[in-house]
Design a protein around this motif. Structure first.
Motif, PDB file in Angstrom:
ATOM      1  N   LEU A 174     -15.925  20.430  -2.574  1.00 40.94           N
ATOM      2  CA  LEU A 174     -15.063  19.239  -2.586  1.00 40.94           C
ATOM      3  C   LEU A 174     -15.636  18.171  -3.513  1.00 40.94           C
ATOM      4  O   LEU A 174     -14.931  17.609  -4.357  1.00 40.94           O
ATOM      5  N   TYR A 175     -16.930  17.862  -3.344  1.00 41.39           N
ATOM      6  CA  TYR A 175     -17.549  16.815  -4.142  1.00 41.39           C
ATOM      7  C   TYR A 175     -17.538  17.163  -5.626  1.00 41.39           C
ATOM      8  O   TYR A 175     -17.341  16.294  -6.487  1.00 41.39           O
ATOM      9  N   SER A 176     -17.773  18.430  -5.951  1.00 46.13           N
ATOM     10  CA  SER A 176     -17.799  18.856  -7.345  1.00 46.13           C
ATOM     11  C   SER A 176     -16.427  18.704  -7.987  1.00 46.13           C
ATOM     12  O   SER A 176     -16.302  18.203  -9.120  1.00 46.13           O
ATOM     13  N   ALA A 177     -15.393  19.132  -7.283  1.00 44.74           N
ATOM     14  CA  ALA A 177     -14.033  19.006  -7.815  1.00 44.74           C
ATOM     15  C   ALA A 177     -13.635  17.543  -7.963  1.00 44.74           C
ATOM     16  O   ALA A 177     -12.994  17.153  -8.952  1.00 44.74           O
ATOM     17  N   PHE A 178     -14.010  16.717  -6.983  1.00 52.79           N
ATOM     18  CA  PHE A 178     -13.708  15.289  -7.053  1.00 52.79           C
ATOM     19  C   PHE A 178     -14.420  14.646  -8.242  1.00 52.79           C
ATOM     20  O   PHE A 178     -13.831  13.835  -8.972  1.00 52.79           O
ATOM     21  N   ALA A 179     -15.678  15.025  -8.474  1.00 51.71           N
ATOM     22  CA  ALA A 179     -16.422  14.497  -9.617  1.00 51.71           C
ATOM     23  C   ALA A 179     -15.757  14.902 -10.932  1.00 51.71           C
ATOM     24  O   ALA A 179     -15.708  14.100 -11.885  1.00 51.71           O
TER      25      ALA A 179
ATOM     26  N   THR B  62     -13.762   5.110  -1.813  1.00 55.39           N
ATOM     27  CA  THR B  62     -13.414   6.122  -0.812  1.00 55.39           C
ATOM     28  C   THR B  62     -14.576   6.438   0.114  1.00 55.39           C
ATOM     29  O   THR B  62     -15.742   6.235  -0.234  1.00 55.39           O
ATOM     30  N   ASN B  63     -14.221   6.914   1.284  1.00 53.93           N
ATOM     31  CA  ASN B  63     -15.172   7.400   2.275  1.00 53.93           C
ATOM     32  C   ASN B  63     -15.122   8.922   2.218  1.00 53.93           C
ATOM     33  O   ASN B  63     -14.190   9.539   2.738  1.00 53.93           O
ATOM     34  N   LEU B  64     -16.101   9.551   1.539  1.00 56.00           N
ATOM     35  CA  LEU B  64     -16.095  10.999   1.369  1.00 56.00           C
ATOM     36  C   LEU B  64     -16.282  11.701   2.714  1.00 56.00           C
ATOM     37  O   LEU B  64     -17.119  11.283   3.516  1.00 56.00           O
ATOM     38  N   PRO B  65     -15.540  12.760   2.974  1.00 54.54           N
ATOM     39  CA  PRO B  65     -15.730  13.515   4.230  1.00 54.54           C
ATOM     40  C   PRO B  65     -17.164  14.030   4.327  1.00 54.54           C
ATOM     41  O   PRO B  65     -17.744  14.490   3.351  1.00 54.54           O
ATOM     42  N   PHE B  66     -17.740  13.941   5.510  1.00 55.55           N
ATOM     43  CA  PHE B  66     -19.092  14.461   5.729  1.00 55.55           C
ATOM     44  C   PHE B  66     -19.321  14.627   7.216  1.00 55.55           C
ATOM     45  O   PHE B  66     -18.583  14.093   8.030  1.00 55.55           O
ATOM     46  N   GLY B  67     -20.366  15.405   7.537  1.00 55.41           N
ATOM     47  CA  GLY B  67     -20.792  15.492   8.925  1.00 55.41           C
ATOM     48  C   GLY B  67     -20.122  16.577   9.734  1.00 55.41           C
ATOM     49  O   GLY B  67     -20.663  17.041  10.722  1.00 55.41           O
ATOM     50  N   ILE B  68     -18.923  17.019   9.325  1.00 59.17           N
ATOM     51  CA  ILE B  68     -18.217  18.047  10.098  1.00 59.17           C
ATOM     52  C   ILE B  68     -18.253  19.373   9.357  1.00 59.17           C
ATOM     53  O   ILE B  68     -18.554  20.419   9.914  1.00 59.17           O
ATOM     54  N   ARG B  69     -17.967  19.343   8.076  1.00 61.21           N
ATOM     55  CA  ARG B  69     -17.963  20.567   7.283  1.00 61.21           C
ATOM     56  C   ARG B  69     -19.394  21.005   6.976  1.00 61.21           C
ATOM     57  O   ARG B  69     -20.316  20.202   6.988  1.00 61.21           O
TER      58      ARG B  69
ATOM     59  N   VAL C 143       0.847  -1.191   0.000  1.00 56.50           N
ATOM     60  CA  VAL C 143       0.000   0.000   0.000  1.00 56.50           C
ATOM     61  C   VAL C 143       0.881   1.240   0.000  1.00 56.50           C
ATOM     62  O   VAL C 143       1.641   1.484   0.944  1.00 56.50           O
ATOM     63  N   ASP C 144       0.772   2.028  -1.071  1.00 48.30           N
ATOM     64  CA  ASP C 144       1.568   3.247  -1.213  1.00 48.30           C
ATOM     65  C   ASP C 144       0.764   4.425  -0.669  1.00 48.30           C
ATOM     66  O   ASP C 144      -0.313   4.741  -1.179  1.00 48.30           O
ATOM     67  N   ILE C 145       1.255   5.070   0.362  1.00 48.17           N
ATOM     68  CA  ILE C 145       0.556   6.193   0.997  1.00 48.17           C
ATOM     69  C   ILE C 145       1.253   7.488   0.607  1.00 48.17           C
ATOM     70  O   ILE C 145       2.425   7.697   0.928  1.00 48.17           O
ATOM     71  N   ILE C 146       0.525   8.359  -0.110  1.00 45.13           N
ATOM     72  CA  ILE C 146       1.144   9.564  -0.648  1.00 45.13           C
ATOM     73  C   ILE C 146       0.312  10.800  -0.318  1.00 45.13           C
ATOM     74  O   ILE C 146      -0.883  10.705  -0.030  1.00 45.13           O
ATOM     75  N   GLU C 147       0.943  11.960  -0.408  1.00 44.87           N
ATOM     76  CA  GLU C 147       0.239  13.224  -0.241  1.00 44.87           C
ATOM     77  C   GLU C 147      -0.424  13.613  -1.555  1.00 44.87           C
ATOM     78  O   GLU C 147       0.207  13.614  -2.612  1.00 44.87           O
ATOM     79  N   ALA C 148      -1.711  13.925  -1.503  1.00 47.59           N
ATOM     80  CA  ALA C 148      -2.426  14.357  -2.704  1.00 47.59           C
ATOM     81  C   ALA C 148      -3.724  15.025  -2.288  1.00 47.59           C
ATOM     82  O   ALA C 148      -4.338  14.658  -1.281  1.00 47.59           O
ATOM     83  N   ASP C 149      -4.162  15.982  -3.093  1.00 48.85           N
ATOM     84  CA  ASP C 149      -5.413  16.704  -2.884  1.00 48.85           C
ATOM     85  C   ASP C 149      -6.447  16.124  -3.840  1.00 48.85           C
ATOM     86  O   ASP C 149      -6.274  16.175  -5.066  1.00 48.85           O
ATOM     87  N   ALA C 150      -7.523  15.553  -3.297  1.00 46.17           N
ATOM     88  CA  ALA C 150      -8.548  14.904  -4.124  1.00 46.17           C
ATOM     89  C   ALA C 150      -9.221  15.871  -5.082  1.00 46.17           C
ATOM     90  O   ALA C 150      -9.806  15.453  -6.087  1.00 46.17           O
ATOM     91  N   ARG C 151      -9.129  17.167  -4.791  1.00 40.41           N
ATOM     92  CA  ARG C 151      -9.741  18.163  -5.681  1.00 40.41           C
ATOM     93  C   ARG C 151      -8.895  18.416  -6.921  1.00 40.41           C
ATOM     94  O   ARG C 151      -9.402  18.946  -7.920  1.00 40.41           O
ATOM     95  N   GLU C 152      -7.615  17.995  -6.862  1.00 33.87           N
ATOM     96  CA  GLU C 152      -6.705  18.335  -7.952  1.00 33.87           C
ATOM     97  C   GLU C 152      -6.031  17.125  -8.592  1.00 33.87           C
ATOM     98  O   GLU C 152      -5.710  17.162  -9.782  1.00 33.87           O
ATOM     99  N   ALA C 153      -5.783  16.067  -7.849  1.00 35.11           N
ATOM    100  CA  ALA C 153      -4.976  14.946  -8.333  1.00 35.11           C
ATOM    101  C   ALA C 153      -5.706  14.143  -9.413  1.00 35.11           C
ATOM    102  O   ALA C 153      -6.890  13.832  -9.288  1.00 35.11           O
ATOM    103  N   THR C 154      -4.990  13.799 -10.469  1.00 32.40           N
ATOM    104  CA  THR C 154      -5.532  13.000 -11.570  1.00 32.40           C
ATOM    105  C   THR C 154      -5.850  11.587 -11.092  1.00 32.40           C
ATOM    106  O   THR C 154      -5.125  11.013 -10.268  1.00 32.40           O
TER     107      THR C 154
END
Length: 389
Positions: free
Chosen positions: A339-344, A324-331, A305-316
């Motif tokens: 976030l969801y729009s960029a990820f889509a 994935t477990n999308l963040p929810f409930g706090i924001r 398992v390769d664990i890397i830094e990446a932004d889901a809004r930008e990474a190809t």
């Protein structure tokens, strides 16, 4: 010929005919079983049971599936299942019209044959319109067990409602009463690699069920773009290599008649992982959770398992499966919408065969799901959505 001659001479000394010594071992008797799992994902657990032991499982009620199996199936499921929480053997499955019928049906279950002389407890669950409570159901079952065991053996079974050696589950759904012995004890969803826990942890059986929904295979490229403490990627690696998910698990059935803890341990020890090198990437923008994921990955022994830094809004995204477990409930919803729009957008622009995502706000994802599962997630109602962008 040497082997046959040895068996023949052995038959002379034992007094048994050769045919008796060559007979195959007896087939374990078939019993009715229940497996608990995540509510809303009963079909996923049923599919795994079919794959592992050839069981034809049906939904019993929310979070529980029913199937037929034998002792070997029970042993194998306790070290191979990744969707089940507990395995139980059914003692009673019958209609009842009133509370006293619960007592009567329990008395018919041959309690002394199925239970050891050990402390026991009953957990009652009731759904439907009744003029009594779940506590009443548990009390009548408990009294019937005590009375039947004492009548059969002369001994009174001790009761322990906090940490019993034998745990009985009593379900009453409308007029259907089911009584079962918990064969597992501790829940099978627990994992020894969960050393570093996320603030909003994802249950391991939930993560693996999402992987099954995605159709994940060992030779697929898998990306979790918002991996947190890496539960989904680690479960994928364990499954791809067919590693035992909980190597030190000690099932409760060792205390029961007809089950043998040593046989279980022998079968588990004989299980060999698959030699595979899965392509799994865990992406996480926050350094805290990347460190947490690496701790858990190392504890699980899945360095693939390769664990890397990446932004889901930008990474190809270039993968067979994105799970994935999308963040929810706090924001707030506006933050999630961005976030969801960029990820889509990254899903549409990338090369992804199938995406499976968990969220409490599927309406904020600007994609049309091809399939979805409504599931409880703690105290929240959530959705597992399947996309084919």
């Amino acid at each position: 010929m040497c082997s046959l001659r040895n068996k023949f001479f052995g038959s002379l000394f034992t007094g048994l005919p050769l045919a008796a010594l060559l007979k195959p071992p007896p087939v374990p008797p078939v019993v009715e079983l229940l497996a608990t799992t995540n509510g809303g994902l009963e079909t996923i657990a049923a599919d795994e049971l079919d794959n592992l032991v050839g069981a034809d499982a049906d939904r019993h009620h929310r979070g529980v599936v029913a199937f037929s199996g034998n002792q070997d199936d029970v042993y194998d499921l306790h070290y191979r299942s990744r969707t089940c929480h507990r395995i139980m053997e059914v003692l009673v499955d019958a209609p009842v019209a009133e509370l006293e019928d619960v007592y009567d049906r329990t008395r018919e279950a041959d309690i002394a044959t199925n239970l050891p002389f050990a402390d026991f407890g009953v957990v009652g669950t009731r759904h439907g319109n009744h003029d009594f409570t779940s506590v009443d159901v548990a009390e009548r079952v408990g009294q019937a067990v005590i009375d039947d065991y004492r009548e059969s053996t002369g001994d009174r079974l001790p009761v322990d409602l906090d940490d019993p050696t034998v745990r009985l589950e009593a379900y009453l759904y409308d007029d259907r009463f089911t009584l079962a012995i918990d064969l597992s004890g501790e829940s099978l969803h627990k994992r020894p690699y969960r050393v570093c826990e996320h603030d909003a942890p994802l249950r391991s059986t939930f993560a693996y069920s999402m992987l099954r929904i995605a159709g994940y295979e060992a030779d697929d490229r898998l990306i979790d773009p918002m991996a947190g403490s890496a539960t989904i990627p680690i479960e994928a690696a364990l499954a791809a290599t067919d590693r035992v998910p909980y190597p030190g698990f000690e099932p409760a059935f060792d205390a029961l008649p007809r089950y043998d803890g040593e046989t279980f341990e022998e079968r588990r020890a004989a299980h060999e992982p698959v030699d595979a090198d899965p392509n799994i990437e865990a992406r996480e923008i926050r350094a805290r959770w990347r460190r947490c994921g690496r701790v858990n990955r190392d504890a699980a022994g899945v360095e693939c398992v390769d664990i890397i830094e990446a932004d889901a809004r930008e990474a190809t995204l270039d993968a067979d499966c994105v799970v994935t477990n999308l963040p929810f409930g706090i924001r707030v919803s506006e933050d999630l919408r961005e976030l969801y729009s960029a990820f889509a957008d990254r899903l549409r622009e990338g090369s992804v065969d199938r995406c499976v995502a968990l969220t409490t706000k599927p309406e904020l994802v600007p994609l049309e799901p091809v399939e979805q599962y409504d599931v409880p997630y703690g105290r929240l109602e959530a959705t597992i959505a399947v996309y084919e962008p």
